[in-house]
Design an enzyme around this catalytic site. Structure first.
Site, mmCIF file in Angstrom:
data_model
loop_
_atom_site.group_PDB
_atom_site.id
_atom_site.type_symbol
_atom_site.label_atom_id
_atom_site.label_comp_id
_atom_site.label_asym_id
_atom_site.label_seq_id
_atom_site.Cartn_x
_atom_site.Cartn_y
_atom_site.Cartn_z
ATOM 1 N N SER A 102 0.834 -1.198 0.000
ATOM 2 C CA SER A 102 0.000 0.000 0.000
ATOM 3 C C SER A 102 0.874 1.255 0.000
ATOM 4 C CB SER A 102 -0.967 -0.068 1.190
ATOM 5 O OG SER A 102 -1.983 0.901 1.089
ATOM 6 N N ASP A 152 -10.379 -4.006 -5.177
ATOM 7 C CA ASP A 152 -9.695 -3.122 -4.240
ATOM 8 C C ASP A 152 -10.336 -1.724 -4.287
ATOM 9 O OD1 ASP A 152 -7.918 -1.505 -2.818
ATOM 10 O OD2 ASP A 152 -6.172 -2.671 -3.459
ATOM 11 N N HIS A 183 -8.313 -4.732 -0.671
ATOM 12 C CA HIS A 183 -7.007 -4.110 -0.446
ATOM 13 C C HIS A 183 -6.111 -4.930 0.482
ATOM 14 C CE1 HIS A 183 -4.385 -0.676 -0.948
ATOM 15 N NE2 HIS A 183 -4.234 -0.559 0.355
#
Length: 201
Positions: A102, A152, A183
């Site tokens: 991320s 996501d 995610h």
């Protein structure tokens, strides 16, 4: 060296640079390093930016919108830190492979967008395009793994496709793995990345 970090010396010339997601710490990805390359040295870094008490590697204006000025400065900060750490711990600066999730994947991607030969390779889990409208440095032959979720909500599928295209145009050898998830980082995603890694390094 002004970034909190953990360094664990390994048995190979490679060093895994671990970069956590928003709200994470330098502890988060240590188990993943063991799955990907148990012989590598590990340099796990904590981001220097705090967003409502959550560590990050650079500021954002809102969800999905990066503060580009801060991103550029923090990318330079991380690149400089890697030079300093390699001198301090004696690892090969040319054998650093990033594994980021991320926000950590975004700063790793930003290294590739701004610096030639900043990384030996990269495993980017749920990254976005760090910057648009700039010319990337030559990344000829650089192995990059991108892990993405089809559903996501934070990193839309088009971001993954755009990032793949931009890195490929810069010469990188990009592999994209899709999960039917959101995610979150899944065990299967990491196992797939580890198999890819063994074939590359």
């Amino acid at each position: 060296m002004n970034m909190k970090h953990i360094f664990q010396r390994g048995n190979s010339e490679r060093t895994l640079l671990l970069l956590h997601g928003t709200g994470g710490t330098e502890q988060d990805l240590l188990p993943i390093a063991k799955m990907i390359d148990p012989d590598a040295s590990v340099l796990s870094v904590r981001g220097n930016v705090s967003e409502n008490g959550m560590p990050r590697f650079f500021k954002r204006l809102r969800e999905g919108v990066f503060d580009e000025e801060d991103l550029i400065a923090r990318t330079d900060e991380l690149n400089t830190f890697l030079e300093e750490a390699s001198n301090e711990y004696g690892f090969d600066r040319n054998q650093v492979i990033a594994a980021g999730y991320s926000n950590g994947a975004n700063i790793a991607g930003s290294l590739l967008f701004h610096y030639k030969e900043s990384l030996r390779g990269a495993l980017l889990f749920h990254p976005m395009v760090p910057r648009r409208g700039i010319e990337l440095p030559d990344q000829a032959g650089l192995p990059v793994f991108i892990g993405a979720g089809e559903n996501d909500p934070i990193c839309p599928a088009q971001e993954t496709k755009d990032l793949e295209e931009l890195l490929t145009e810069a010469g990188a050898d990009v592999t994209v793995h899709w999960e039917r998830m959101g995610h979150q980082l899944t065990e299967n995603e990491v196992k797939t990345a580890a198999d890819w890694y063994k074939g590359q390094f």
